[in-house]
Design a protein around this motif. Structure first.
Motif, PDB file in Angstrom:
ATOM      1  N   VAL A  70       0.859  -1.130  -0.099  1.00 54.80           N
ATOM      2  CA  VAL A  70       0.018  -0.100  -0.040  1.00 54.80           C
ATOM      3  C   VAL A  70       0.869   1.283  -0.079  1.00 54.80           C
ATOM      4  O   VAL A  70       0.420   2.554  -0.134  1.00 54.80           O
ATOM      5  CB  VAL A  70      -1.232   0.057   1.206  1.00 54.80           C
ATOM      6  N   THR A  71       2.281   1.047   0.250  1.00 50.54           N
ATOM      7  CA  THR A  71       2.938   2.448   0.135  1.00 50.54           C
ATOM      8  C   THR A  71       3.770   2.434  -1.042  1.00 50.54           C
ATOM      9  O   THR A  71       4.311   3.603  -1.145  1.00 50.54           O
ATOM     10  CB  THR A  71       3.804   2.371   1.557  1.00 50.54           C
ATOM     11  N   ASP A  72       4.210   1.348  -1.681  1.00 51.63           N
ATOM     12  CA  ASP A  72       5.338   1.445  -2.614  1.00 51.63           C
ATOM     13  C   ASP A  72       4.509   1.166  -3.969  1.00 51.63           C
ATOM     14  O   ASP A  72       3.914   0.303  -4.394  1.00 51.63           O
ATOM     15  CB  ASP A  72       6.291   0.275  -2.436  1.00 51.63           C
ATOM     16  N   ILE A  92      -7.329  -2.463   0.668  1.00 56.37           N
ATOM     17  CA  ILE A  92      -6.309  -3.155   1.382  1.00 56.37           C
ATOM     18  C   ILE A  92      -5.813  -2.077   2.357  1.00 56.37           C
ATOM     19  O   ILE A  92      -5.442  -0.890   2.080  1.00 56.37           O
ATOM     20  CB  ILE A  92      -5.050  -3.811   0.810  1.00 56.37           C
ATOM     21  N   HIS A  93      -6.183  -2.483   3.711  1.00 56.47           N
ATOM     22  CA  HIS A  93      -5.532  -1.554   4.651  1.00 56.47           C
ATOM     23  C   HIS A  93      -4.335  -2.147   5.711  1.00 56.47           C
ATOM     24  O   HIS A  93      -4.703  -3.251   6.183  1.00 56.47           O
ATOM     25  CB  HIS A  93      -6.845  -1.262   5.759  1.00 56.47           C
ATOM     26  N   ILE A  94      -3.363  -1.387   5.659  1.00 61.00           N
ATOM     27  CA  ILE A  94      -2.239  -1.913   6.311  1.00 61.00           C
ATOM     28  C   ILE A  94      -1.551  -0.799   6.793  1.00 61.00           C
ATOM     29  O   ILE A  94      -0.708  -0.129   5.880  1.00 61.00           O
ATOM     30  CB  ILE A  94      -1.252  -2.769   5.525  1.00 61.00           C
ATOM     31  N   GLY A  95      -1.909  -0.530   8.134  1.00 62.91           N
ATOM     32  CA  GLY A  95      -1.238   0.735   8.745  1.00 62.91           C
ATOM     33  C   GLY A  95       0.152   0.585   9.251  1.00 62.91           C
ATOM     34  O   GLY A  95       0.437  -0.631   9.522  1.00 62.91           O
TER      35      GLY A  95
END
Ligand SMILES: [Zn+2]
Length: 291
Positions: A70-72, A92-95
């Motif tokens: 989710v960040t890259d 997709i939630h991945i904090g």
């Protein structure tokens, strides 16, 4: 003290969640490309990691999803794979609080304590934490490695070789050996991870080549069977209903073996990798252990 009293605690942590198509979990007769692109029913699932505290060290079953998904923007190895995966997974939630190290801290451990991790199969939502535990011995099925290194675009099946064969990762092929342990009948091959019968890895192919499960025996509490993505829910196993990902005939063959195993271990608790009720099942079975 029995051999299995060496298992001190089992807990579950979750490295985020996301939605998959209903067909993915419950199966379908429709062609794969149809449900991937036109399926309209979605199911939200957690991405679990099981944490087993053993007298001789800390063991994980699976390592969750890497937050980089989710960040890259360059997470997927190529644009076609990225295009497919935008249709297979959504929301997709991945904090920052969902990474493997932070989740382990929340459970009272640290990533540096992990001695071994058994990986149910090489999909990205199961190998995502391996970079966080470089000291750990990692175990996966040999056929999974053969598949990863073979042709046929395994990356389109979320098997990303560059994120699995990372420098320094201590990978081991699971050395299955013939067994006559009555506790694992009808399985005829197994790997005793700790050498004391507390964690027995079993070949359970079907979802992806080389997929494995792990039987965890814990003294007076009911044994657990961690099944990865063999099924998403025990009722699906009972109904002989297989998901749309994998080889249906092989999934059914493995389903039958797991049901046979459960028959002579009626208190067996089956825990899929994406079971939303895993924490509750572990809590309830721990209560059952109390005098
Ligand atoms: Zn999975």
């Amino acid at each position: 003290m029995t051999a299995q009293d060496v298992t001190r605690a089992v807990s579950v942590i979750t490295t985020g969640d996301g939605e998959v198509h209903h067909e993915h979990v419950y199966g379908t007769r429709k062609p794969e490309l149809w449900w991937i692109f036109f399926g309209r029913r979605w199911v939200r699932l957690p991405i679990n990691v099981y944490v087993i505290e053993h007298r001789d060290g800390l063991v994980l079953f699976d390592t969750g999803q890497d937050r980089a998904v989710v960040t890259d923007p360059g997470y997927y190895p190529d644009p076609i794979t990225a295009f497919f995966y935008r249709h297979i997974f959504r929301d997709i939630h991945i904090g920052p609080e969902d990474t493997l190290p932070v989740q382990l801290e929340g459970a009272g451990y640290s990533a540096g304590q992990v001695d071994k991790a058994v990986i149910s199969h090489l999909h990205s939502d199961h190998v995502g934490g391996i970079a966080d535990i470089p000291q750990a011995d990692l175990y996966a099925g040999e056929k999974g490695f053969d598949y990863m290194r073979g042709p046929n675009h395994p990356e389109r099946q979320t098997v990303y070789r560059d994120r699995i064969e990372i420098p320094g990762a201590k990978w081991h092929m699971i050395p299955f050996a013939p067994t006559d342990d009555p506790a694992v009948v009808p399985f005829t091959e197994a790997f005793d991870l700790m050498g004391d019968g507390s964690m027995i890895v079993l070949p359970t192919p079907g979802h992806l080549p080389g997929s494995v499960s792990m039987l965890v025996r814990r003294g007076a509490a009911p044994p657990l069977l961690l099944v990865g993505d063999l099924t998403y829910d025990e009722q699906l196993l009972d109904r002989d209903q297989v998901g749309a990902v994998g080889d249906p005939a092989q999934l059914r063959e493995t389903y039958a073996k797991v049901r046979a195993l459960r028959k002579h271990t009626p208190d067996l608790i089956i825990l899929p990798a994406h079971d939303p009720d895993a924490a509750q099942k572990l809590d309830e079975s721990a209560v059952a252990q109390a005098p």
